[in-house]
Design a protein around this motif. Structure first.
Motif, PDB file in Angstrom:
ATOM      1  N   VAL A 173      23.004  66.904  38.608  1.00 19.99           N
ATOM      2  CA  VAL A 173      23.581  66.728  39.941  1.00 19.99           C
ATOM      3  C   VAL A 173      23.140  67.861  40.856  1.00 19.99           C
ATOM      4  O   VAL A 173      23.164  69.034  40.468  1.00 19.99           O
ATOM      5  CB  VAL A 173      25.131  66.710  39.886  1.00 19.99           C
ATOM      6  N   VAL A 174      22.735  67.516  42.064  1.00 21.65           N
ATOM      7  CA  VAL A 174      22.510  68.522  43.097  1.00 21.65           C
ATOM      8  C   VAL A 174      23.382  68.145  44.291  1.00 21.65           C
ATOM      9  O   VAL A 174      23.409  66.986  44.703  1.00 21.65           O
ATOM     10  CB  VAL A 174      21.022  68.612  43.507  1.00 21.65           C
ATOM     11  N   PHE A 175      24.142  69.110  44.798  1.00 25.83           N
ATOM     12  CA  PHE A 175      24.978  68.806  45.960  1.00 25.83           C
ATOM     13  C   PHE A 175      24.585  69.686  47.135  1.00 25.83           C
ATOM     14  O   PHE A 175      24.146  70.819  46.973  1.00 25.83           O
ATOM     15  CB  PHE A 175      26.467  68.940  45.631  1.00 25.83           C
ATOM     16  N   ILE A 176      24.750  69.130  48.328  1.00 24.91           N
ATOM     17  CA  ILE A 176      24.389  69.816  49.567  1.00 24.91           C
ATOM     18  C   ILE A 176      25.658  70.262  50.276  1.00 24.91           C
ATOM     19  O   ILE A 176      26.582  69.470  50.468  1.00 24.91           O
ATOM     20  CB  ILE A 176      23.575  68.893  50.500  1.00 24.91           C
ATOM     21  N   GLU A 177      25.694  71.524  50.657  1.00 21.06           N
ATOM     22  CA  GLU A 177      26.806  72.045  51.446  1.00 21.06           C
ATOM     23  C   GLU A 177      26.276  72.819  52.645  1.00 21.06           C
ATOM     24  O   GLU A 177      25.071  73.024  52.786  1.00 21.06           O
ATOM     25  CB  GLU A 177      27.727  72.918  50.586  1.00 21.06           C
ATOM     26  N   LEU A 178      27.202  73.251  53.515  1.00 24.68           N
ATOM     27  CA  LEU A 178      26.813  73.867  54.775  1.00 24.68           C
ATOM     28  C   LEU A 178      26.563  75.366  54.680  1.00 24.68           C
ATOM     29  O   LEU A 178      25.918  75.936  55.555  1.00 24.68           O
ATOM     30  CB  LEU A 178      27.901  73.608  55.831  1.00 24.68           C
ATOM     31  N   SER A 179      27.082  76.006  53.640  1.00 27.51           N
ATOM     32  CA  SER A 179      26.922  77.454  53.505  1.00 27.51           C
ATOM     33  C   SER A 179      27.046  77.861  52.041  1.00 27.51           C
ATOM     34  O   SER A 179      27.585  77.102  51.225  1.00 27.51           O
ATOM     35  CB  SER A 179      27.993  78.182  54.326  1.00 27.51           C
ATOM     36  N   GLY A 205      22.276  62.955  43.775  1.00 28.32           N
ATOM     37  CA  GLY A 205      22.605  63.932  44.799  1.00 28.32           C
ATOM     38  C   GLY A 205      23.935  63.603  45.452  1.00 28.32           C
ATOM     39  O   GLY A 205      24.344  62.438  45.499  1.00 28.32           O
ATOM     40  N   ILE A 206      24.593  64.619  45.938  1.00 31.11           N
ATOM     41  CA  ILE A 206      25.861  64.452  46.647  1.00 31.11           C
ATOM     42  C   ILE A 206      25.808  65.311  47.908  1.00 31.11           C
ATOM     43  O   ILE A 206      25.469  66.495  47.832  1.00 31.11           O
ATOM     44  CB  ILE A 206      27.067  64.887  45.781  1.00 31.11           C
ATOM     45  N   VAL A 207      26.107  64.724  49.040  1.00 34.31           N
ATOM     46  CA  VAL A 207      26.145  65.476  50.294  1.00 34.31           C
ATOM     47  C   VAL A 207      27.608  65.709  50.655  1.00 34.31           C
ATOM     48  O   VAL A 207      28.336  64.775  50.987  1.00 34.31           O
ATOM     49  CB  VAL A 207      25.417  64.737  51.428  1.00 34.31           C
TER      50      VAL A 207
END
Length: 326
Positions: free
Chosen positions: A50-56, A28-30
């Motif tokens: 890969v899963v990435f976290i974003e704000l929108s 994961g990537i934030v």
């Protein structure tokens, strides 16, 4: 004739608990700015989900678009095929929900830098807490920061021993090297696993003891400041200083070119941090750097820094340096 018995094949399959999961099959990537995108692409190229976290959703789409453009450049210049590009992007998923990190083996914090250092540290600590709430106790948590100390980021977590710092080189995505930093609490087992991950993605492990700036940023900050000093003294002109370092010393980029790629605002923050940490004037940002940042000439990403660039990041003008009045 004996009756044929039919039994469901599912009865003979392994349950999810029995299935052996390959280490680092999913990370994961934030935060998926330039740093997060670089890590995501590298991992996906080597078959890692890969899963990435974003704000929108807008930022998620922006990250996909930028990664797609970079891969198009690989197709144009490095011989990558369209099918390879599709496979790489298919292994990368954007999300707004931290719960999607739950089954990751390794989660890397790579949020965009903020202007205020204290706020950045607090924000990253909060990210670490949110990651720990959803991942398993065996999941490794890391940061890609170069000037923030991993021991400080991990000091309030329940499982501090699983935290580590590493530094991928975004200025040259093909640079096959990665600095790996052990914090005060980092266990030997976690450190060895992270080194295996770096090898898995075809990078050379550079072990680094915990220190602000690591090896790379401390050396480059001094070089950039001295290059600015040479420019201010009129010893040489900006493009010629870059040429000396590229042609004479074999650097891929000159100091001014590289600063533009990294981002001048980021360089100023890094150097301010180093100056605060060590108190040495060689790390204090040059007046030229501060002047360009105040003028919003942040570097390649915004189209202007020491040089100017087109919408694809290609240099289009190297004469504006004559307008500097420092």
């Amino acid at each position: 004739m004996a009756e044929i018995q039919v039994e469901p094949i599912e009865l003979y399959g392994l349950s999810k608990k029995q299935q052996i999961k390959t280490l680092f099959s999913k990370i994961g990537i934030v935060g998926c700015g330039s740093v997060g995108q670089n890590i995501a692409r590298i991992a996906s190229v080597y078959g890692i989900e890969v899963v990435f976290i974003e704000l929108s959703q807008e930022k998620i789409q922006e990250a996909y678009d930028q990664m797609s453009r970079v891969l198009d450049q690989r197709i144009e210049s490095w011989g990558m095929t369209q099918s390879e590009k599709k496979a790489i992007l298919a292994r990368i998923k954007g999300s707004l929900d931290y719960n999607d990190l739950a089954d990751c083996d390794f989660v890397i914090e790579a949020i965009r830098s903020q202007a205020h250092e204290e706020r950045k540290i607090n924000e990253r600590k909060e990210v670490f807490h949110r990651i720990e709430e959803v991942v398993s106790p065996e999941c490794i948590i890391g940061t890609n920061s170069t000037t923030i100390i991993i021991t400080e980021l991990s000091s309030e977590l329940k499982h501090r021993e699983r935290c580590v710092s590493l530094h991928f080189f975004v200025q040259s995505p093909e640079a096959r090297v990665c600095e790996v930093v052990r914090g005060l609490y980092t266990s030997e087992d976690v450190y060895e696993k992270v080194k295996k991950f770096v090898v898995m993605v075809n990078r050379l492990v550079i072990p680094v003891e915990e220190a602000a700036g690591l090896i790379s940023i401390r050396l480059f900050s001094s070089l950039l400041n001295e290059a600015c000093e040479v420019l201010m003294e009129g010893v040489g002109e900006l493009p010629d200083i870059d040429k000396v370092m590229k042609i004479g010393f074999g650097m891929r980029f000159g100091p001014f070119e590289l600063a533009d790629i990294l981002g001048l605002d980021k360089m100023v923050r890094w150097m301010d941090n180093l100056y605060s940490e060590f108190g040495k004037t060689k790390y204090k940002p040059s007046p030229i750097l501060k002047r360009l940042v105040r003028a919003k000439r942040m570097g390649q990403e915004v189209g202007a820094g020491f040089y100017t660039y087109d919408e694809n990041g290609r240099m289009i003008d190297n004469a504006h340096f004559k307008t500097f009045n420092v």
